[in-house]
Motif scaffolding. Structure first.
Motif, PDB file in Angstrom:
ATOM      1  N   ARG A 149       0.828  -1.220   0.000  1.00  0.00           N
ATOM      2  CA  ARG A 149       0.000   0.000   0.000  1.00  0.00           C
ATOM      3  C   ARG A 149       0.860   1.268   0.000  1.00  0.00           C
ATOM      4  NH1 ARG A 149      -3.739   0.351   4.379  1.00  0.00           N
ATOM      5  NH2 ARG A 149      -3.341  -1.690   5.300  1.00  0.00           N
ATOM      6  N   ILE A 150       2.130   1.122  -0.353  1.00  0.00           N
ATOM      7  CA  ILE A 150       3.018   2.273  -0.520  1.00  0.00           C
ATOM      8  C   ILE A 150       3.488   2.247  -1.964  1.00  0.00           C
ATOM      9  CG2 ILE A 150       5.109   3.423   0.261  1.00  0.00           C
ATOM     10  CD1 ILE A 150       4.898   1.839   2.877  1.00  0.00           C
ATOM     11  N   GLN A 151       3.127   3.260  -2.731  1.00  0.00           N
ATOM     12  CA  GLN A 151       3.514   3.236  -4.143  1.00  0.00           C
ATOM     13  C   GLN A 151       4.532   4.333  -4.434  1.00  0.00           C
ATOM     14  OE1 GLN A 151      -0.410   3.424  -6.116  1.00  0.00           O
ATOM     15  NE2 GLN A 151      -0.203   1.226  -6.466  1.00  0.00           N
ATOM     16  N   ARG A 152       5.501   3.983  -5.294  1.00  0.00           N
ATOM     17  CA  ARG A 152       6.496   4.969  -5.705  1.00  0.00           C
ATOM     18  C   ARG A 152       5.989   5.648  -6.964  1.00  0.00           C
ATOM     19  NH1 ARG A 152      11.768   3.551  -3.460  1.00  0.00           N
ATOM     20  NH2 ARG A 152      11.651   1.460  -2.547  1.00  0.00           N
ATOM     21  N   ARG A 153       6.074   6.935  -6.985  1.00  0.00           N
ATOM     22  CA  ARG A 153       5.646   7.639  -8.203  1.00  0.00           C
ATOM     23  C   ARG A 153       6.677   8.688  -8.582  1.00  0.00           C
ATOM     24  NH1 ARG A 153      -0.731   9.013  -7.917  1.00  0.00           N
ATOM     25  NH2 ARG A 153      -0.721   8.574 -10.136  1.00  0.00           N
ATOM     26  N   GLY A 154       6.621   9.119  -9.850  1.00  0.00           N
ATOM     27  CA  GLY A 154       7.626  10.039 -10.384  1.00  0.00           C
ATOM     28  C   GLY A 154       7.345  11.494 -10.004  1.00  0.00           C
ATOM     29  N   GLY A 155       8.148  12.362 -10.573  1.00  0.00           N
ATOM     30  CA  GLY A 155       8.074  13.787 -10.238  1.00  0.00           C
ATOM     31  C   GLY A 155       6.727  14.405 -10.537  1.00  0.00           C
ATOM     32  N   ASP A 156       6.099  13.990 -11.642  1.00  0.00           N
ATOM     33  CA  ASP A 156       4.814  14.574 -12.008  1.00  0.00           C
ATOM     34  C   ASP A 156       3.811  14.504 -10.858  1.00  0.00           C
ATOM     35  OD1 ASP A 156       4.794  15.835 -14.347  1.00  0.00           O
ATOM     36  OD2 ASP A 156       4.375  14.051 -15.583  1.00  0.00           O
ATOM     37  N   ASP A 157       3.804  13.372 -10.170  1.00  0.00           N
ATOM     38  CA  ASP A 157       2.851  13.210  -9.076  1.00  0.00           C
ATOM     39  C   ASP A 157       3.438  13.550  -7.717  1.00  0.00           C
ATOM     40  OD1 ASP A 157       0.570  12.006 -10.514  1.00  0.00           O
ATOM     41  OD2 ASP A 157       2.087  10.502 -11.025  1.00  0.00           O
ATOM     42  N   ASN A 158       4.715  13.231  -7.526  1.00  0.00           N
ATOM     43  CA  ASN A 158       5.238  13.298  -6.171  1.00  0.00           C
ATOM     44  C   ASN A 158       6.415  14.252  -5.964  1.00  0.00           C
ATOM     45  OD1 ASN A 158       3.352  11.119  -5.830  1.00  0.00           O
ATOM     46  ND2 ASN A 158       4.386  10.736  -3.889  1.00  0.00           N
ATOM     47  N   TYR A 159       6.453  15.300  -6.797  1.00  0.00           N
ATOM     48  CA  TYR A 159       7.360  16.390  -6.477  1.00  0.00           C
ATOM     49  C   TYR A 159       6.491  17.624  -6.456  1.00  0.00           C
ATOM     50  CZ  TYR A 159      11.407  19.349  -6.084  1.00  0.00           C
ATOM     51  OH  TYR A 159      12.314  20.260  -5.599  1.00  0.00           O
ATOM     52  N   TRP A 160       6.661  18.482  -5.465  1.00  0.00           N
ATOM     53  CA  TRP A 160       5.796  19.659  -5.397  1.00  0.00           C
ATOM     54  C   TRP A 160       6.612  20.932  -5.412  1.00  0.00           C
ATOM     55  CZ3 TRP A 160       4.316  24.171  -3.157  1.00  0.00           C
ATOM     56  CH2 TRP A 160       3.033  24.644  -3.529  1.00  0.00           C
TER      57      TRP A 160
END
Ligand code: SER
Length: 886
Positions: A149-160
């Motif tokens: 239930r922990i997903q790794r995602r790229g910059g588009d989703d997980n960089y702010w």
């Protein structure tokens, strides 16, 4: 759980853990890159960047936010809103990832009895930035989340980041699984409708440059500290905890839908298309009220344009639901009732808010009707010529001139069985956008790249402002710019920007114009013609080197132009007095919407719910202001806390961000305002204030212009001389002028009426002699002549009818010709006896009209026409004779 309880629990949770609760900032902050505040962190940006030391290590806020890029999605999804509240906790170099994860996890999963939100931990999923193993470790350790239930995602989703250069960092997002009935298995990566994001934890550690790490570009540096910025979507949590289907049905938004149901007679939940409209109304009504509440008025650019678009979308959606009358005022009232518990200013200021909104509706409804006419004509034309498309040019005109959103045009076209030429429409829109961009780029000149200023600010700190106490100082040049670039020196004749360690020069702000003056070095001189503050805290002197060479680090003496400063200060003090006077006369709904304080004159814009200010009220305001001058009140300025300023009843401007410490300009009980401007010492220094005019500048906003001091006096003198001159010419005393002019105008009118009557009499008098001269054509009397000079148009008809009357019971025909500007007009009238004999005026005209190169027609008793050949009149008369002779 009601929204206010969600928010209360959030604040309580973080206060308990040492966070200072900070009120929401206005939606409008001084940030050239942001239209509206769109995240909780915006007001804290200087603390993250290390520009200003944070006053507390931890903070929490419930920030009002506006985001409009996804405006088209509103109402169609469960979660897109143009207005929302972001609950956040912030750490400025204090706790980092561990703290952020701990605080968030406990609040969402603690039971409701325990002060938490009571979300089922089994339904929580999280995402982390690519290789942020540290975050994964913490989620496992603190929350006990299983790896799947922990997903790794790229910059588009997980960089702010803010979408522009500034602070940023990798983030970790918290999602709630709404259940299999809402979408596919597989976590947020698979379906963001089923797995709803509720909270974003940003590990704010980087400084991003022009290009975003979201897209894989490396940050340009690290921030002085590691910080935390989080944002929890209050409406999303509310939607989950209230067991409703989407954010529009939550407790603070749903009441607007109910009002729309009442006004339209339709029911929410019956028809998909209608439901989208209901939700658009509910969402947009809330954002509009909040935006107007923070001081924006509808307009054609920037914030004003966004607001206008929101309001027009409501009007349009309501119309499509079948609401025909005005409705925005009613929606606004519902929003006020829902929101004012949290934002009491909405209730206090509602008269103004509602006036602004209703005025915009009125404007749009006016063009809506005109636009619909244009539309109908375009449809008719298309149909007549057998086309099935509505031209793109017309769709564009409807959009551009009549404020029709294109989708309204599309729907209307569809109803009419037409399609819009989208290609042409889009091309025209693109052209317009390019123009707008070019405009915007031009307007930004001077502020293009603030990094140069920021560099000076980083090295030398803020410019000390001495201008409240003195108009001259010994200062040092700490920055020198030519064409936006730092230079070591600038020569005579060059335009420069000079930054000093300290300055008495006032930078243009709050409507007060900038100071001008001189910067004098040992061997050079710079004439300052403008002072601006492109970056908060910095004052940039703009001007020309008039002698020698100015160099970086030079020691100088500054000298503000005293006379100009004094005149501007008088105007600024006068503006406060006029503001107080206007509010005294019109009530608190009259709120300042803008101002200009220039040497000797001022402009004051304010919202007026009741339209024009009556002349008598204006005179009273002027008199009251001048009586305050006569009282020669002392003007005090002092710094105090925002809170105590509020308690003192100081007026504050909408959209202004005030720090904890504020400056109050106090003229006793008459006027007390927060203000950073310069003022005179006593009201008596103003001498005189004269109000010149009051007028509308659109959308419920009025403008008063006034002169101050000698300028006011000179204006009065000029008027006085004018009056004397008039009195001389009319040989009357000045006080007799109104009566005298009134009676002159009356006499002139009477004379004109007499003249007109004489002329008419003369025409009619000619009628008798014309009738007497009738020729007899075998029993039919014929009067066929060119009418006396000056008889044309209506007179010609009147005369013809009069001559006919004089022919009595005889069969008779009257044909009168007139010549004007080389053209012929004619009238033919017949008596009843003639008509009984079968003679019809309308039928006679074709018999002779060709002779004067014209045509005409009409009824048997009266017909008329025109031609182009006056030389043919005799021939025409001849033809008429022949026609009448059997
Ligand atoms: N700034 C982040 C956001 O807007 C978290 O507050 O999502």
């Amino acid at each position: 759980m009601q929204t206010h309880e969600i928010v209360r629990r959030f604040t309580a949770h973080f206060e308990k853990h040492g966070h200072t609760s900070v009120p929401s900032a206005s939606l409008i902050l001084e940030d050239p890159q942001l239209l509206f505040v769109n995240a909780g962190m915006v007001q804290f940006k200087p603390y993250f960047l290390g520009e200003v030391p944070p006053p507390y290590p931890r903070a929490t806020s419930i920030q009002k936010c506006v985001r409009t890029p996804d405006i088209d999605e509103v109402g169609k999804t469960t979660r897109h809103a143009t207005f929302f509240q972001m609950a956040g906790n912030f750490s400025f170099g204090d706790y980092f990832k561990r703290g952020a994860i701990e605080f968030a996890w406990t609040l969402i999963t603690n039971s409701q009895g325990d002060g938490g939100y009571g979300f089922d931990p089994e339904r929580i999923w999280v995402t982390v930035f690519n290789d942020d193993d540290e975050a994964i470790g913490l989620w496992r350790e603190i929350a006990g989340l299983p790896e799947e239930r922990i997903q790794r995602r790229g910059g588009d989703d997980n960089y702010w980041d803010m979408g522009v250069p500034g602070p940023g960092g990798p983030c970790s997002e918290i999602y709630y699984d709404r259940g299999p009935e809402f979408g596919a298995e597989g976590g947020p990566e698979a379906d963001e409708d089923r797995y709803l994001e509720i909270w974003n934890l940003v590990f704010m550690q980087d400084e991003r440059g022009e290009l975003s790490p979201k897209k894989g570009h490396p940050p340009i540096g690290t921030l002085p500290h590691k910080n935390i910025d989080t944002g929890m979507g209050v409406e999303r949590v509310a939607f989950l905890l209230q067991g409703v289907d989407n954010v529009y049905e939550t407790d603070l938004v749903r009441p607007v839908i109910a009002k729309a149901e009442e006004l339209s007679g339709r029911t929410y939940g019956r028809n998909t298309e209608d439901d989208v409209r209901f939700r658009v109304i509910a969402d947009h009504a809330r954002s509009s009220v909040m935006i107007v509440g923070d001081g924006v008025t509808p307009g054609n650019e920037g914030r004003g344009y966004v607001l206008r678009r929101l309001l027009r979308r409501i009007v349009r959606s309501a119309r499509l639901l079948g609401v025909t009358g005005p409705c925005l005022g009613e929606f606004a009232t519902v929003v006020r009732d829902a929101m004012s518990a949290t934002y009491p200013e909405l209730a206090a200021d509602f008269e103004r808010i509602s006036a602004v909104i209703r005025a915009e509706e009125e404007t749009f409804r006016a063009t809506l009707t005109a636009g619909e006419k244009i539309f109908d004509t375009a449809v008719d034309e298309a149909k007549r010529s057998g086309r099935s498309t509505l031209p793109g040019d017309q769709a564009f005109a409807l959009h551009d001139t009549y404020g029709f959103p294109i989708d309204l045009t599309l729907e209307m076209a569809e109803e009419a069985g037409l399609v819009v030429d989208r290609e042409r429409f889009t091309a025209l829109m693109d052209e317009q956008r390019t123009r707008a961009k070019a405009d915007a780029a031009e307007r930004k000149v001077g502020f293009v790249d603030v990094s140069v200023y920021r560099a000076v600010l980083d090295t030398h700190g803020v410019t000390d402002f001495l201008g409240y106490q003195t108009l001259t100082s010994e200062s040092r040049v700490v920055g020198l710019l030519r064409d936006g670039q730092t230079v070591p020196a600038a020569e005579e004749g060059e335009r420069v920007e000079v930054l000093l360690d300290r300055t008495p020069f006032y930078a243009e702000a709050g409507g007060q114009q900038a100071d001008t003056g001189v910067l004098r070095g040992a061997s050079f001189e710079v004439r300052v013609d403008d002072v601006q503050s492109p970056v908060a805290g910095l004052r940039v002197h703009r001007g020309v080197v008039t002698a020698g060479t100015v160099t970086l680090d030079a020691e100088i003496v500054t000298e503000v132009d005293r006379a100009r400063r004094a005149a501007v200060s008088r105007a600024h003090t006068a503006t406060h007095l006029v503001h107080a006077g206007v509010r005294g006369a019109l009530g608190s709904a009259a709120a300042q919407a803008g101002s200009l304080n220039a040497p000797g004159r001022l402009r004051f814009d304010f919202t007026s719910p009741t339209g024009a200010v009556p002349a008598a009220a204006l005179v009273e305001i002027e008199e009251e202001v001048n009586s305050v001058l006569q009282e020669d009140r002392e003007i005090q300025t002092y710094e105090t806390s925002l809170d105590s300023a509020r308690k003192l009843g100081a007026m504050m401007l909408f959209g202004e961000k005030y720090g904890d410490s504020v400056r109050v300009v106090d003229m006793g009980d008459y006027s007390r305002e927060l203000c950073g401007g310069t003022h005179v010492g006593r009201t008596g220094e103003l001498g005189l204030v004269r109000v010149l005019s009051e007028a509308s500048i659109g959308s419920g906003v009025r403008r008063v212009e006034a002169l101050v001091g000698l300028d006011a006096f000179k204006h009065a003198t000029t008027e006085h001389l004018l009056v004397n001159q008039l009195a001389d010419q009319l040989k009357a005393r000045p006080e007799e002028l109104p009566d005298r002019i009134g009676s002159l105008v009356e006499r002139l009118r009477t004379a004109e009426r007499d003249l007109e009557k004489h002329r008419a009499d003369a025409v009619l008098a000619s009628g008798a002699s014309l009738a007497d001269a009738a020729e007899d054509l075998d029993g039919t009397a014929l009067v066929a002549v060119t009418a006396p000079d000056g008889v044309t148009g209506n007179d010609l008809r009147t005369l013809a009818a009069d001559v006919r009357g004089k022919l009595g019971d005889r069969p008779g025909v009257v044909a009168l010709f007139a010549v004007e500007d080389g053209k012929v007009s004619f009238v033919v009238a017949t008596t009843k006896a003639a008509r009984d004999n079968g003679i019809a005026a309308g039928k006679l005209i074709p018999e002779f009209a060709a002779a004067v190169g014209g045509r005409g027609g009409g009824k048997p008793d009266l017909a008329q026409g025109g031609g182009t050949d006056p030389a043919g009149i005799d021939a025409a008369i001849q033809k008429l004779r022949s026609a009448l002779r059997p």
